[in-house]
Motif scaffolding. Structure first.
Motif, PDB file in Angstrom:
ATOM      1  N   TYR A 550     103.465  63.985  46.601  1.00 35.07           N
ATOM      2  CA  TYR A 550     104.767  63.555  46.077  1.00 35.07           C
ATOM      3  C   TYR A 550     105.777  64.697  46.125  1.00 35.07           C
ATOM      4  N   TYR A 551     105.404  65.858  45.599  1.00 37.96           N
ATOM      5  CA  TYR A 551     106.362  66.968  45.569  1.00 37.96           C
ATOM      6  C   TYR A 551     106.729  67.424  46.973  1.00 37.96           C
ATOM      7  N   ALA A 552     105.766  67.383  47.910  1.00 36.57           N
ATOM      8  CA  ALA A 552     106.089  67.744  49.296  1.00 36.57           C
ATOM      9  C   ALA A 552     107.077  66.749  49.887  1.00 36.57           C
ATOM     10  N   ALA A 553     106.841  65.456  49.649  1.00 40.81           N
ATOM     11  CA  ALA A 553     107.745  64.431  50.180  1.00 40.81           C
ATOM     12  C   ALA A 553     109.125  64.522  49.535  1.00 40.81           C
ATOM     13  N   LEU A 554     109.165  64.785  48.233  1.00 42.66           N
ATOM     14  CA  LEU A 554     110.452  64.885  47.544  1.00 42.66           C
ATOM     15  C   LEU A 554     111.238  66.096  48.037  1.00 42.66           C
ATOM     16  N   THR A 555     110.539  67.189  48.287  1.00 42.65           N
ATOM     17  CA  THR A 555     111.213  68.373  48.811  1.00 42.65           C
ATOM     18  C   THR A 555     111.873  68.069  50.144  1.00 42.65           C
ATOM     19  N   GLU A 556     111.141  67.405  51.035  1.00 43.92           N
ATOM     20  CA  GLU A 556     111.703  67.064  52.339  1.00 43.92           C
ATOM     21  C   GLU A 556     112.861  66.075  52.202  1.00 43.92           C
ATOM     22  N   ALA A 557     112.746  65.134  51.256  1.00 47.43           N
ATOM     23  CA  ALA A 557     113.821  64.146  51.061  1.00 47.43           C
ATOM     24  C   ALA A 557     115.096  64.816  50.570  1.00 47.43           C
ATOM     25  N   TYR A 558     114.963  65.768  49.670  1.00 49.79           N
ATOM     26  CA  TYR A 558     116.151  66.480  49.187  1.00 49.79           C
ATOM     27  C   TYR A 558     116.744  67.359  50.277  1.00 49.79           C
ATOM     28  N   ARG A 559     115.879  68.004  51.072  1.00 47.14           N
ATOM     29  CA  ARG A 559     116.387  68.865  52.139  1.00 47.14           C
ATOM     30  C   ARG A 559     117.157  68.057  53.180  1.00 47.14           C
ATOM     31  N   VAL A 564     122.774  69.290  50.503  1.00 47.83           N
ATOM     32  CA  VAL A 564     121.788  70.240  49.996  1.00 47.83           C
ATOM     33  C   VAL A 564     121.624  71.387  50.985  1.00 47.83           C
ATOM     34  N   ALA A 565     121.627  72.645  50.456  1.00 42.32           N
ATOM     35  CA  ALA A 565     121.446  73.829  51.290  1.00 42.32           C
ATOM     36  C   ALA A 565     120.030  74.372  51.211  1.00 42.32           C
ATOM     37  N   ALA A 566     119.383  74.278  50.038  1.00 43.67           N
ATOM     38  CA  ALA A 566     118.020  74.800  49.884  1.00 43.67           C
ATOM     39  C   ALA A 566     117.357  74.074  48.727  1.00 43.67           C
ATOM     40  N   VAL A 567     116.014  73.947  48.786  1.00 44.80           N
ATOM     41  CA  VAL A 567     115.245  73.242  47.755  1.00 44.80           C
ATOM     42  C   VAL A 567     113.967  74.008  47.487  1.00 44.80           C
ATOM     43  N   GLY A 568     113.609  74.113  46.220  1.00 43.01           N
ATOM     44  CA  GLY A 568     112.333  74.698  45.831  1.00 43.01           C
ATOM     45  C   GLY A 568     111.870  74.090  44.528  1.00 43.01           C
ATOM     46  N   MET A 569     110.713  74.540  44.032  1.00 42.57           N
ATOM     47  CA  MET A 569     110.173  74.011  42.782  1.00 42.57           C
ATOM     48  C   MET A 569     109.892  75.157  41.822  1.00 42.57           C
ATOM     49  N   LEU A 570     109.954  74.835  40.526  1.00 34.86           N
ATOM     50  CA  LEU A 570     109.586  75.759  39.453  1.00 34.86           C
ATOM     51  C   LEU A 570     108.905  74.953  38.374  1.00 34.86           C
ATOM     52  N   PHE A 603     112.115  78.220  46.588  1.00 33.00           N
ATOM     53  CA  PHE A 603     112.633  78.428  45.238  1.00 33.00           C
ATOM     54  C   PHE A 603     113.620  79.592  45.205  1.00 33.00           C
ATOM     55  N   PHE A 604     113.208  80.734  45.734  1.00 28.83           N
ATOM     56  CA  PHE A 604     114.094  81.895  45.695  1.00 28.83           C
ATOM     57  C   PHE A 604     115.345  81.660  46.528  1.00 28.83           C
ATOM     58  N   GLU A 605     115.204  80.963  47.660  1.00 23.66           N
ATOM     59  CA  GLU A 605     116.383  80.647  48.460  1.00 23.66           C
ATOM     60  C   GLU A 605     117.348  79.772  47.674  1.00 23.66           C
ATOM     61  N   ALA A 606     116.815  78.842  46.878  1.00 28.07           N
ATOM     62  CA  ALA A 606     117.683  77.971  46.078  1.00 28.07           C
ATOM     63  C   ALA A 606     118.454  78.767  45.029  1.00 28.07           C
ATOM     64  N   LEU A 607     117.881  79.881  44.577  1.00 21.71           N
ATOM     65  CA  LEU A 607     118.564  80.727  43.598  1.00 21.71           C
ATOM     66  C   LEU A 607     119.425  81.795  44.252  1.00 21.71           C
ATOM     67  N   GLY A 608     119.388  81.857  45.567  1.00 22.94           N
ATOM     68  CA  GLY A 608     120.166  82.881  46.251  1.00 22.94           C
ATOM     69  C   GLY A 608     119.552  84.253  46.133  1.00 22.94           C
ATOM     70  N   VAL A 609     118.232  84.330  46.001  1.00 23.45           N
ATOM     71  CA  VAL A 609     117.526  85.598  45.831  1.00 23.45           C
ATOM     72  C   VAL A 609     116.868  85.994  47.145  1.00 23.45           C
ATOM     73  N   ARG A 704     119.908  73.849  45.671  1.00 22.68           N
ATOM     74  CA  ARG A 704     121.202  74.503  45.876  1.00 22.68           C
ATOM     75  C   ARG A 704     122.082  73.610  46.740  1.00 22.68           C
ATOM     76  N   LEU A 705     123.276  73.325  46.239  1.00 19.98           N
ATOM     77  CA  LEU A 705     124.229  72.502  46.983  1.00 19.98           C
ATOM     78  C   LEU A 705     125.082  73.363  47.900  1.00 19.98           C
ATOM     79  N   ARG A 706     125.592  72.749  48.901  1.00 22.66           N
ATOM     80  CA  ARG A 706     126.518  73.459  49.771  1.00 22.66           C
ATOM     81  C   ARG A 706     127.834  73.701  49.023  1.00 22.66           C
ATOM     82  N   PRO A 707     128.515  74.784  49.319  1.00 24.43           N
ATOM     83  CA  PRO A 707     129.753  75.124  48.591  1.00 24.43           C
ATOM     84  C   PRO A 707     130.758  73.983  48.629  1.00 24.43           C
ATOM     85  N   GLY A 708     131.382  73.738  47.498  1.00 25.31           N
ATOM     86  CA  GLY A 708     132.435  72.737  47.410  1.00 25.31           C
ATOM     87  C   GLY A 708     131.957  71.317  47.285  1.00 25.31           C
ATOM     88  N   VAL A 709     130.641  71.100  47.191  1.00 24.13           N
ATOM     89  CA  VAL A 709     130.090  69.744  47.103  1.00 24.13           C
ATOM     90  C   VAL A 709     129.778  69.436  45.643  1.00 24.13           C
TER      91      VAL A 709
END
Length: 875
Positions: A550-559, A564-570, A603-609, A704-709
């Motif tokens: 489920y989490y793998a499929a949801l990650t791909e669906a959000y991407r 959406v610019a980046a997706v991760g889980m915590l 995850f880190f990409e979604a935080l800009g790290v 992480r959303l794309r800027p201005g969205v």
């Protein structure tokens, strides 16, 4: 009986005044006629006899008033007339009346509401039978550098229960687990706060279910059918209060659980469901679970005696040491344990409100004393037409009482209005069974203090001004300016100094928390929160493979979403501000002590790290789940700056294969739990989907959303709900909002203390203005003479300000000294700010000093514009 007759006579005097007056006149006429007949019989002429009778009887109007007083109507009517006249005088001076009433109302309203909340949360005893017998228990295990307090193990509890005569009941329970769990009732799933408890937990509190039973020892054994207790409000909401709910099943984390009872209303209502905690055999000896242990001491057993007896029978421990070491059992009062963290908050708020009340009392006293400065002529005229000193004092006291009564009434309304706002602002939560309501005792004390203040400072000018009867002609000839002033020049200056000193202490506290909060907001979190959205989502099925897919499929669906610019889980525990400790063993021989967080690639990409060394986790690491990331603090403390390539051995339960992780990268220090938490060693690892159950629990998607969205929560919800199996979707919110919630306590505390400081500041300025205006009124003739002899406006303003500036300066100096020592109560609340921060103290002193001088400058400026002819003519 005499009191009843007097009361009836008073009522009759007020309701049938004309009838009584006619009766008195008839009686007086009868006496005069009888006396006239006596004089006629003695030989006087009829006209002379009548005059002699009237002259001997006395002034008929005075005698009629005395007769009316004797018959019960005089005193009450006089009081009513005094009250009417007082209201008329207060209406005649609306500015004075409004300021005095608002000052009293603020003092009464704020103090009553605030202390009512504090009483509901902290002062009332815990609402259980014999609360003095309730204690919390911990086990202290010594370490090389410190002593750590751990939660007792389940075996400790059972040992103490059976081998000692210390407790009548003892149990373990977590009021509101680490995170909400999925509860399915009536085919509807929702994430709810679920508590867990052992046998004897409810009995320790002295609580019995309203229907059904509590947890038994069998319920807490591993492998037994799951048992649950419903909270009263949840029972009413979900099951309509149906008593037939017993024996029905609900599902908690997809496990069938039987309802065995319903808890009474008020018992931790925020925890809607309780489940019996079933301890695996490998865990019953383990200490440090973090689950509180509550015990009820037997009558006559003290906490010190109990601690010694329990220490003697408790086995050595090795939770934090390689070899077993002797432990010490410690007991604390349940009340103290529940309220200890709020002691500093209560002290601070109490001091702040106390200062507000003192400033208000001083302010009202200055207003009342200043108000009396203009009443010499009025009172002299009243005395000239027959008013005695007692009558004058009573009139002025009536005005003070009406003023205080109006302030008290408005204060009660303000307290009622403030109550809910203070519940939201005060940085501690009210117990569910102790709702905040206006406290009668607190209200009585506040009313009493302000009423005494108003009456006391109404008596002083009343007694002074009532002496006008001794020199009526002099006062009337002088226009009322030569009588003794109710407030001397030195007395007014002392009031100003006192108000400034108190206000400075209050403002210093407000300034410190404001400066601290500004520094807290400026903290670098190590990641960016802009354009980041979090989605709490969890499959109902607790199967590892289902969750992985489920989490793998949801990650791909959000991407795949264009915004959406980046997706991760915590893991949701970390997202909620918590974390887990497992102390993994490094290949260097060192245990890594710090928060552990479960993440996914992206995850880190979604935080800009970005990685400082090595690399970030990749999708190729998911299958083996052997990649780990550490932060700079871990890298420097445990690996001397070279963590990449080292191996971590994760602790596991007995009988399970150890998990080895290789460190592939180093990231900056992240403050995921909030800006106030100090930077500490942290490690991040990928979920191990190969296990049957996941210790890390539920996950949240970090997007992480794309800027201005702009994001749509409903859009993310539909995607999460349509990917695969049945899921429960929790909060969908921006990361900025989450971090804002992290500092909500500090924000509310800062706002509350700032409001209190603002109240004190305004009251002080009003007090300075009124006392200075009073001084100008007293010196009107002097100012007129000065201007007539050539004094300039600058000279007049300088003279008036000179009298006001030095008490302000003294007040600032005294206030600085008091703040230097008094603000130490705020130390616990300050972030990267000392309680004696010189910048804050200097800024507050400057602002208050300048504002105080401006408050005195306004009446001084008005005095400088006086026309000397008009001023002298008015005298």
């Amino acid at each position: 009986m005499r009191l009843l007759r007097s009361l009836l006579a008073t009522v009759r005097g007020l309701t049938r005044r004309n009838t009584i007056a006619n009766e008195i006149r008839e009686e007086m006429r009868f006496h005069v006629d009888m006396r006239s007949e006596e004089y006629l019989r003695s030989g006087l002429a009829p006209s002379e006899a009548r005059r002699a009778a009237v002259r001997r009887f006395g002034n008929p109007m005075v005698m009629q008033d005395r007769g009316y007083d004797v018959r019960g109507g005089g005193l009450m009517e006089t009081i009513l007339r005094d009250a009417t006249f007082a209201c008329r005088m207060l209406r005649k001076h609306p500015a004075f009346s409004a300021v005095a009433v608002l000052t009293l109302a603020l003092a009464i309203g704020v103090s009553t509401a605030l202390f009512s909340v504090i009483d509901a949360a902290l002062i009332r005893p815990v609402p259980y039978p014999h609360p003095e017998e309730l204690v919390t228990i911990s086990v202290s295990e010594p370490r090389p550098t410190q002593v750590s307090r751990l939660a007792p193990s389940m075996n400790d509890i059972r040992l103490w229960r059976t081998s000692t005569a210390v407790f009548s009941h003892i149990g373990m329970g977590r009021v509101a687990g680490f995170s909400p769990l999925i509860v399915e009732t009536n085919n509807a799933s929702q994430r709810l706060t679920v508590g867990s408890a052992s046998e004897d937990f409810l009995e320790a509190y002295g609580v019995s279910p309203v229907i059904g039973r509590g947890f038994s020892t069998d319920d807490t054994r591993e492998g037994q059918p799951k048992a649950a207790l419903l909270g009263y409000a949840f029972w009413q909401k979900e099951f309509g209060g149906d008593p037939g709910v017993l024996g029905r099943q609900i599902r908690i984390q997809n496990e069938a659980t039987t309802i065995v009872g319903v808890l009474p209303v008020g018992f931790y209502d925020r925890t809607v469901v309780w489940e019996a905690n079933q301890w695996p055999a490998a865990m019953v000896d383990r200490r440090g679970s973090g689950t509180p242990v509550i015990g009820r001491l037997k009558p006559g057993v003290t906490a010190a005696q109990a601690a010694k007896l329990l220490t003697d029978v408790t086995p050595a421990g090795s939770m934090l040491a390689r070899d077993p070491v002797p432990v010490r059992v410690e007991l604390d009062s349940l009340y103290h344990d529940e309220t200890a963290e709020y002691t500093s908050t209560v002290q601070t708020l109490s001091y702040a409100v106390g200062l507000i009340v003192l400033i208000a009392c001083i302010n009202v006293s200055g207003l009342l004393l200043a108000r009396g400065a203009t009443r010499h002529t009025e009172l002299a005229i009243r005395a000239s037409i027959g008013a005695g000193r007692g009558r004058l004092v009573r009139q002025m006291l009536t005005e003070s009482v009406i003023l205080a009564g109006a302030g008290a009434l408005l204060g009660l309304v303000l307290a009622w209005l403030f109550l809910d706002s203070l519940v939201a602002l005060i940085p501690f939560s009210l117990p569910a069974n102790s709702p905040a309501q206006l406290n009668v005792t607190v209200l009585t004390l506040s009313l009493g203090l302000t009423m005494v203040t108003a009456v006391l400072f109404g008596v002083v000018p009343a007694l002074k001004l009532s002496r006008v009867g001794r020199n009526i002609n002099t006062i009337l000839a002088a226009g009322g300016r030569s009588g003794s002033a109710p407030l001397s020049k030195r007395g007014g200056q002392m009031l100003i100094a006192a108000e400034v000193a108190l206000a400075l202490v209050l403002l210093a506290g407000s300034g410190l928390v404001l400066r601290s909060f500004s520094k807290l907001l400026a903290v670098d979190l190590g990641f960016t929160t802009d354009d980041v959205v979090t989605v709490e989502v969890e499959p109902v099925a607790q199967n590892s493979e289902v969750r992985r897919q489920y989490y793998a499929a949801l990650t791909e669906a959000y991407r795949a979403l264009p915004e959406v610019a980046a997706v991760g889980m915590l893991d949701q525990l970390s997202l909620g501000g918590g974390h887990s400790y497992s102390f993994p063993q490094a290949d260097t021989g060192t245990r890594i002590q710090g928060p552990l967080r479960t993440i996914s690639p992206g995850f880190f990409e979604a935080l800009g790290v970005r990685a400082i060394a090595g690399r970030l986790p990749e999708e190729s690491d998911v299958a083996a789940a052997d990649a780990a990331i550490v932060d700079v603090a871990s890298n420097d403390k445990f690996f001397a700056g070279g963590a990449v390539g080292h191996t971590l051995k994760m602790p596991t339960m007995a009988g399970k294969t150890p998990r080895f992780l290789r460190i592939v990268g180093v990231v900056p220090n992240l403050r995921l739990s909030g800006p106030e938490y100090r930077v500490q060693p942290e490690a991040y690892f990928l979920p191990d989907w190969s296990t049957e159950t996941l210790d890390q629990g539920a996950f949240s998607m970090v997007v992480r959303l794309r800027p201005g969205v702009s994001f749509s929560g409903e859009r993310f919800r539909k995607v999460a709900d349509g990917v695969g199996p049945k899921v429960v979707i929790g909060k969908i919110q921006s990361l900025s909002d989450i971090q804002g919630e992290r500092v909500s306590t500090q924000r509310n505390r800062t706002l509350l203390l700032s409001l209190l400081g603002g109240f004190g500041f305004l009251l002080t300025l009003v007090g300075i203005f009124s006392v200075t205006a009073y001084a100008v009124t007293r010196r009107t003739r002097e100012i007129g003479v000065r201007v007539a002899f050539g004094a300039t406006r600058t000279h007049i303003i300088g003279t008036i300000l000179g009298d006001a500036v030095w008490p302000v300066a003294i007040g600032v100096l005294v206030g600085l000294a008091a703040a230097y020592y008094g603000t130490t109560v705020l130390t616990k609340f300050l972030f990267e700010t000392t309680a004696r921060d010189p910048v804050t103290l200097a800024a507050v002193a400057s602002v208050l000093g300048i504002a105080a001088v401006l408050a005195a400058w306004l009446p001084a400026r008005r005095a400088a514009t006086l026309n000397p002819v008009t001023a002298l003519r008015a005298e």
